[in-house]
Scaffold this active site. Structure first.
Site: not given
Length: 414
Positions: A163, A197-199, A219
């Site tokens: 994460d 990396e959540w984009g 998320d």
């Protein structure tokens, strides 16, 4: 000067320009990176993950029962083999820097749990974070990558979700993820590396040498609006997915109760077409018949796992009507007619638009689980609100066809 010292001196009051100068060397690393070759990720992974349903409320009993349920429900036989324990399993780091589990939640220890999962013929996934702490405030792995990777090997881990919380935001993410990639590879154990990396920095464009998959968004939530937001975020990046490295739009919400059955069908179909990792996010010990039917759809799983490994894409969008499609092995094509709106839509697409060509096709409806007949030239379907029609077009010789196309029925959501 080491990175930690640089952080301590610069993290407060750093100007935007100076921070960009710090980021530049890490970005340049990518120019020389060797493509990731760790022996896993040839096809999108399939399994279960604890976060969407349980969040931090996990323990070894839940994980063992979930492993058992993957077997008894037929999910494992269909390909869902990873049992991934998300955040909150770790508790503290000792004076030597070794990570330790939450002994109250996992009294038998993480190795014993991994052994149990492996005894079922399943694979064992763990979670950590490329920062000081995880998103739930547990110990992260930044500057502890080698010791943590060694522990994962000792425990028999087959997968790591990594994460991006509390991550010293000025450190370019490629540098932090490269450290863990190298630590995992140094163990000699093939461990699937799922980068989360959540984009934020468009990892589809640079993460292939680093990870087996990369999250493209924040998320997901168990709502139609969240699903649509994430689907739209995939559109610019579909061409970057290929065997060994996949776009990850986050876990499946199917079965968690926040959306309708037809909405869950839409998520599962689009994730399958996008060649996304398929991680079940519900409590598989207590699934409805509809949840089981969706997750066990062998035709859609075959699209996701197709050996060609080419992601589908959005072909066109007109208001709330969309057509998605992509090539499959053997000259077949998968097509999704997607109605994201509140009203019924009649959607048409030509064979040329969907990349099939001029030959006739044997068309199968993958949710209706039946062959519709032989078509050529175009397809037209009536699609209810918040629903999909999912088709597979298989090649058929012209000599076998004595007519041009059959009348298409109206398709209703299940």
């Amino acid at each position: 000067m080491c990175i930690r010292d640089r952080y301590q001196r610069r993290v407060h009051g750093e100007s935007r320009e100076k921070r960009l100068m710090i980021l530049l060397p890490f970005a340049l690393i990518l120019t020389f990176a060797v493509a990731l070759d760790n022996g896993v990720g040839v096809q999108p992974p399939m399994g279960w993950s604890s976060w969407n349903y349980f969040a931090c409320n996990i323990n070894e009993t839940i994980i063992r029962e979930t492993a058992d349920a993957l077997i008894s429900t037929g999910l494992a036989a269909a390909g869902y083999v990873y049992v991934n324990i998300d955040d909150c399993w770790a508790k503290y780091r000792d004076n030597q820097g070794w990570i330790h589990e939450d002994e109250k939640a996992f009294p038998s220890g993480m190795k014993a749990l991994g052994d149990y999962i492996h005894s079922k013929g399943l694979k064992y996934g763990l979670y950590s974070d490329a920062g000081r702490k995880t998103c739930a405030g547990r110990p992260g792995s930044l500057f502890h990558e080698e010791k943590d990777a060694q522990k994962y090997k000792e425990w028999g881990a087959d997968y790591l979700k990594y994460d991006n919380c509390q991550s010293y935001g000025w450190l370019f993410p490629s540098w932090r993820y490269i450290r863990m990639r190298d630590a995992l590879n140094a163990t000699g154990r093939p461990i699937y590396f799922g980068m989360c990396e959540w984009g934020l920095q468009q990892p589809s464009r640079w993460a292939r040498p680093i990870a087996n998959s990369w999250r493209t968004t924040q998320d997901i939530k168990d709502t139609w609006a969240s699903f649509l937001h994430i689907v739209d975020k995939q559109v610019p990046f579909t061409s970057y997915a290929a065997p060994g490295g996949w776009n990850d739009p986050d876990m499946l919400e199917v079965g968690n109760g926040g959306m309708t059955t037809s909405e869950y069908e839409a998520q599962f179909a689009l994730w399958a077409l996008l060649k996304a990792p398929l991680f079940v996010g519900c409590d598989v010990r207590n699934m409805s018949n509809d949840t089981r039917r969706i997750l066990l759809n062998r035709d859609l799983i075959a699209i996701n796992q197709d050996e060609l490994g080419i992601s589908g894409r959005r072909i066109w969008k007109k208001g709330d009507a969309e057509v998605w499609g992509g090539p499959l092995s053997g000259g077949a094509v998968a097509v999704i007619f997607f109605n994201r709106g509140e009203l019924q839509e009649t959607i048409s697409a030509t064979f040329e638009e969907i990349g099939y060509g001029h030959n006739p096709a044997l068309v199968r409806d993958l949710y209706q689980q039946k062959d519709l007949g032989i078509y050529r030239g175009s397809l037209t379907f009536t699609v209810p609100p918040h629903s999909v029609v999912v088709l597979r077009l298989n090649r058929i010789s012209i000599e076998a066809v004595s007519y041009t196309h059959l009348t298409l029925p109206t398709i209703y959501s299940v």
